[in-house]
Design a protein around this motif. Structure first.
Motif: not given
Ligand SMILES: C[S@@+](CC[C@H](N)C(=O)[O-])C[C@H]1O[C@@H](n2cnc3c(N)ncnc32)[C@H](O)[C@@H]1O
Length: 413
Positions: A226-255
């Motif tokens: 829901x949007x409050x949870x999306x807000x929590x992610x957006x607050x923590x990442x300069x590139x918003x949700x897409x940036x957060x998911x990108x970092x997560x996927x990079x970690x998963x497939x590189x580490x």
């Protein structure tokens, strides 16, 4: 009488914009009619280490798709109470339990491993339906065809499955991305995984189209965010949700080795394999559950608070997923009520696990619990060190916050 809410929390509800209210209406409409999670998106291999389950343990876990409750049952605890406010999540767990009790392994794996069984209708009406509750019967009577669908496997159905189906269609349009992603899941080791991801996947995957889709509230609502949870992610990442998911996927497939990462495999391919799947879908796990371990599971459709207030037996382990992110913005008073009910039913040695879109969910600081309106840190010991270590192993990796807490011995005084 509920304690007054901290100003900044009661303010939150007041500051909701018209768009927030529309997003919330869409989320509620989707959520109240749908199966959201067709598989659990939380890593039980990490939970197992944090929970350290034993034969005397009684566990409360939020059901979601039920995969993790079945995983915990393999540890042989005395009781597992699965609780979910969404009856469709309970209906999915009921269908899995019926399948374990009534089907041979190959049929069961076809259903929940491949997500496809050509003879599912006969199997359902002849062997499974009588095992289900009235709601689950009504639900699966109309949706059992998800297991023999032209749209693909069961894992392309339900809300999260609908998003996975959307990405599958996108990958079909872009073979130059689909090919290296398949190669990624066949990689022998981390080195070749990294080479494939860095040189063949990343550039093709992170396009403006993908970033745009991931930054849409509708995409997140379909994924149960829901949007409050999306807000929590957006607050923590300069590139918003897409940036957060990108970092997560990079970690998963590189580490992390992809060969046992069944979470990303099922959504990127639509099925598990017999080597890469949850423990309940492994032959040994299935046999152990069928031999009796599955009998410790007791499904309930209600809220966590309703379940806890309806009984007295002490609970030694609480697995609360990330549902408190949902409540903290919309139902802060209900969240306080839930914590009071949790602490009321917690056994002296109780351990709690929860996840959050926020590395340190704000509700941990503003909550006041019990008759003495204590802070959570007054009644719980937070094992941040263990949580941080286990977070590194998490194969899902889309939660910024992983919280492990033990009840302080003084908490019951
Ligand atoms: C945020 S989701 C967790 C899903 C989890 N992250 C996963 O992927 O497997 C929350 C789940 O908790 C359920 N839920 C939310 N609030 C609840 C409550 N107060 N009591 C019981 N279940 C609740 C929802 O129906 C949903 O299945």
């Amino acid at each position: 009488m509920n304690a007054p809410l901290p100003l900044e929390i009661s303010q939150l509800a007041l500051n909701l914009t018209l768009k927030d209210r529309i997003d919330q209406k869409i989320f509620d409409a989707l959520y109240s009619r749908s199966l959201v999670y067709n598989t659990c998106w939380e890593d039980p291999a990490v939970d197992r280490q944090a929970l350290d389950l034993g034969p005397d343990d009684s566990v409360l876990v939020i059901t979601s798709a039920g995969c993790n409750a079945l995983d915990y049952a393999l540890q042989g605890p005395r009781k597992i109470y699965t609780v979910d406010a969404n009856p469709r999540q309970t209906a999915l767990l009921e269908l899995k339990i019926a399948g374990i009790k009534k089907l041979p392994f190959d049929d069961f794996f076809a259903l929940f491993g491949s997500g496809f069984h050509p003879d599912i209708r006969n199997i359902y009406f002849e062997k499974l339906r009588t095992e289900l509750s009235a709601f689950a019967q009504r639900y699966w009577d109309r949706r059992i065809s998800w297991f023999c669908s032209d749209h693909g496997s069961f894992y392309f159905h339900g809300l999260a499955g609908f998003v996975a189906r959307g990405f599958r269609s996108y990958f079909r349009l872009r073979p130059q991305l689909a090919r290296p992603i398949s190669a990624l899941f066949a990689a022998e080791n981390l080195e070749s995984q990294r080479e494939i991801y860095d040189n063949h996947v990343a550039g093709e995957l992170w396009t403006p189209v993908i970033n745009w889709v991931l930054n849409r509230q509708l995409t997140m609502s379909l994924l149960g965010v829901p949007h409050p949870q999306r807000r929590l992610v957006q607050k923590q990442h300069p590139d918003g949700v897409a940036g957060f998911i990108r970092e997560a996927i990079e970690y998963v497939f590189r580490h992390l080795p992809v060969r046992d990462n069944y979470f990303w495999r099922v959504y990127l391919t639509g099925s598990y394999t017999r080597e890469c799947c949850p423990a309940y879908l492994k032959k040994a796990g299935f046999d152990a559950l069928k031999a009796g371990l599955v009998d410790c599971i007791e499904p309930h459709t209600c809220t966590v608070t309703e379940f806890l207030e309806a009984g007295h037996e002490p609970i030694t382990r609480f697995v609360l997923l990330d549902h408190m992110d949902w409540m903290s913005c919309y139902y802060p008073a209900a969240l306080i009520e839930e914590w009071n009910a949790i602490l009321e039913r917690a056994a002296p040695s109780a351990r709690l696990l929860l996840r959050s879109a926020h590395a340190h969910p704000p509700f941990l600081d503003w909550l006041r619990v019990g008759p003495k309106r204590q802070r959570l840190e007054d009644v719980l010991h937070f094992d941040d060190e263990l949580a941080a270590r286990l977070q590194q192993e998490d194969r899902v990796h889309t939660y910024a916050g992983f919280i492990i807490a033990h009840l302080k011995s003084s908490a019951n005084d």
